[in-house]
Design a protein around this motif. Structure first.
Motif, short mmCIF file in Angstrom:
data_model
loop_
_atom_site.label_atom_id
_atom_site.label_comp_id
_atom_site.label_asym_id
_atom_site.label_seq_id
_atom_site.Cartn_x
_atom_site.Cartn_y
_atom_site.Cartn_z
N VAL A 118 0.84 -1.20 0.00
CA VAL A 118 0.00 0.00 0.00
C VAL A 118 0.87 1.25 0.00
CG1 VAL A 118 -1.66 1.33 1.37
CG2 VAL A 118 -1.98 -1.14 1.05
N SER A 119 1.95 1.25 0.77
CA SER A 119 2.83 2.43 0.80
C SER A 119 3.48 2.66 -0.56
CB SER A 119 3.89 2.28 1.89
OG SER A 119 4.90 1.35 1.54
N HIS A 120 3.81 1.59 -1.27
CA HIS A 120 4.39 1.74 -2.61
C HIS A 120 3.35 2.28 -3.59
CE1 HIS A 120 7.89 -1.37 -1.99
NE2 HIS A 120 7.89 -0.41 -1.10
N ALA A 121 2.14 1.74 -3.52
CA ALA A 121 1.08 2.23 -4.40
C ALA A 121 0.78 3.70 -4.11
CB ALA A 121 -0.17 1.38 -4.21
N ARG A 122 0.78 4.07 -2.85
CA ARG A 122 0.53 5.46 -2.47
C ARG A 122 1.62 6.38 -3.03
NH1 ARG A 122 -0.31 4.66 2.87
NH2 ARG A 122 -2.54 4.30 2.52
N ALA A 123 2.84 5.87 -3.10
CA ALA A 123 3.95 6.66 -3.65
C ALA A 123 3.88 6.78 -5.17
CB ALA A 123 5.28 6.04 -3.24
N GLY A 124 3.08 5.92 -5.82
CA GLY A 124 2.92 6.01 -7.27
C GLY A 124 3.36 4.79 -8.04
N ALA A 125 3.66 3.68 -7.35
CA ALA A 125 4.06 2.46 -8.06
C ALA A 125 2.95 2.01 -9.00
CB ALA A 125 4.40 1.35 -7.07
N ASP A 126 3.34 1.58 -10.19
CA ASP A 126 2.37 1.11 -11.18
C ASP A 126 1.99 -0.35 -10.96
OD1 ASP A 126 2.30 3.46 -13.12
OD2 ASP A 126 4.44 3.05 -13.02
N MET A 127 2.87 -1.11 -10.32
CA MET A 127 2.64 -2.54 -10.10
C MET A 127 3.47 -2.95 -8.89
SD MET A 127 3.45 -5.72 -12.74
CE MET A 127 2.61 -4.88 -14.08
N VAL A 128 2.98 -3.92 -8.12
CA VAL A 128 3.75 -4.43 -7.00
C VAL A 128 4.07 -5.91 -7.24
CG1 VAL A 128 2.83 -2.76 -5.36
CG2 VAL A 128 1.68 -4.97 -5.63
N ALA A 129 5.22 -6.32 -6.70
CA ALA A 129 5.72 -7.67 -7.00
C ALA A 129 6.20 -8.34 -5.71
CB ALA A 129 6.85 -7.59 -8.02
N PRO A 130 5.33 -9.07 -5.02
CA PRO A 130 5.75 -9.76 -3.79
C PRO A 130 6.71 -10.91 -4.08
CG PRO A 130 3.47 -10.32 -4.36
CD PRO A 130 3.90 -9.25 -5.31
N SER A 131 7.86 -10.88 -3.40
CA SER A 131 8.91 -11.87 -3.67
C SER A 131 9.26 -12.71 -2.46
CB SER A 131 10.18 -11.15 -4.17
OG SER A 131 10.73 -10.33 -3.15
N ASP A 132 8.50 -12.63 -1.39
CA ASP A 132 8.85 -13.19 -0.10
C ASP A 132 8.58 -14.68 0.02
OD1 ASP A 132 5.83 -13.40 1.15
OD2 ASP A 132 6.10 -11.79 -0.29
N MET A 133 7.63 -15.20 -0.77
CA MET A 133 7.21 -16.61 -0.73
C MET A 133 6.51 -17.01 0.56
SD MET A 133 7.56 -17.91 -3.70
CE MET A 133 7.45 -19.69 -3.50
N MET A 134 5.85 -16.06 1.22
CA MET A 134 4.97 -16.41 2.33
C MET A 134 3.64 -16.91 1.77
SD MET A 134 6.72 -15.76 5.09
CE MET A 134 8.34 -15.95 4.31
#
Length: 327
Positions: free
Chosen positions: A152-168
């Motif tokens: 959410v913080s990345h999207a609020r900053a203006g990210a166009d896409m998010v990419a979770p890499s943690d494998m949880m």
């Protein structure tokens, strides 16, 4: 022996014929360029194990991205290198974190450039693991809230896409819900769905300072021996709302890329990771391989295997060679 009627060589005898029947076509449109961003000003610190790659302060990163934009590379994937770390990786979801600052600056300077942000805690935790640690164990469920806050913080900053890499387990669903609830229903998720516990990540961990301080990541990243499991992981991420699925690393996992593409028909990203990049660079510096030919062969092979998107540190070179018609 009967004279051959079928002669495949007929369609190989000159470049124009080869172009007409070429099956896999690599394009600049396929490329995502990963970059490392850190605090300070005027910083362009070379990563020793990744020739040509630097840790950039935001001002120098914007200079680097001028060429990226000029080459028409559609997207970048920035990784943060913070000044300080703590047990919960708070720098990952801080509103003034290094990635949040970088995203704002990139979108202001290059509004048409897609910014995809990595959602993980390992660069920001003092222990170097991708989640909350208690009694030497990485805890799955308490980590999900922190990953969702980061997205959410990345999207609020203006990210166009998010990419979770943690494998949880369950992180795609947690992130999708958080994005939707906070007004970011249009922000897509590119999930690191089949991310293996690989030896190919070594140079990245030097660049990002993200090596685990104890143990390893085998309890949450995938066993390199498994491909059926990869299909299950991909299916779960799709069910939870992933828009793009990823296989990481790329070279040793082309069979997995092919299986994922054939089974699901979803957009598939392949991450041509740091160790793969560094092997080519090191061999080329010794004069053992033709760098341009081997890079283009690798990237074309990933396309042939089924990758729609290729995340690669070779992106700028490949884009130049494609522009010059050198494949």
């Amino acid at each position: 022996m009967a004279f051959p009627v079928n002669r495949p060589r007929r369609l190989r005898k000159n470049e124009n014929l080869r172009r007409l029947v070429r099956e896999a076509r690599l394009s600049v449109d396929d490329l995502v360029y990963p970059v490392f961003v850190t605090h300070g000003r005027g910083v362009a610190r070379p990563v020793e194990s990744m020739p040509g790659i630097c840790n950039y302060s935001i001002d120098r990163l914007l200079e680097e991205l001028e060429e990226v934009a000029a080459l028409n590379i559609p997207a970048v994937l920035p990784f943060g290198v913070p000044e300080a770390k703590d047990e919960l990786g708070s720098g990952a979801y801080a509103e003034d974190g290094i990635i949040q600052q970088a995203v704002r600056a990139i979108k202001e300077a290059y509004p048409g450039l897609l910014v995809i942000t990595d959602i993980c805690l390992c660069e920001y935790t003092s222990h170097g693991h991708c989640g909350v640690v208690e009694n030497g164990q990485v805890l799955n469920d308490p980590t999900l809230d922190l990953l969702a806050r980061t997205a959410v913080s990345h999207a609020r900053a203006g990210a166009d896409m998010v990419a979770p890499s943690d494998m949880m387990d369950g992180r795609v669903g947690a992130i999708r819900r958080a994005l939707d609830e906070n007004g970011f229903a249009d922000v897509p998720i590119m999930a690191y769905s089949a991310k293996y516990a690989s030896a190919f990540y070594g140079p990245f961990r030097e660049a990002a300072g993200s090596a685990p301080q104890f143990g390893d990541r085998k309890a949450y990243q995938m066993d390199p021996a498994n491909s059926d499991e990869a299909l299950r992981e991909v299916w779960l991420d799709i069910e939870e709302g992933a828009d793009i699925v990823m296989v990481k690393p790329a070279l040793a996992y082309m069979d997995v890329i092919r299986r994922v593409k054939d089974d699901y028909g979803y957009p598939v990203a392949a991450y041509n990771v740091s160790g793969e990049y560094s092997m080519v660079k090191a061999a080329a510096q010794r004069g053992w391989v033709d760098e341009q030919r081997i890079v283009m062969e690798i990237l074309t092979g990933l396309k042939r295997a089924g990758a729609d998107i290729i995340i690669t540190y070779h992106a700028k070179d490949a884009a130049r060679w494609l522009r010059e018609g050198r494949q």
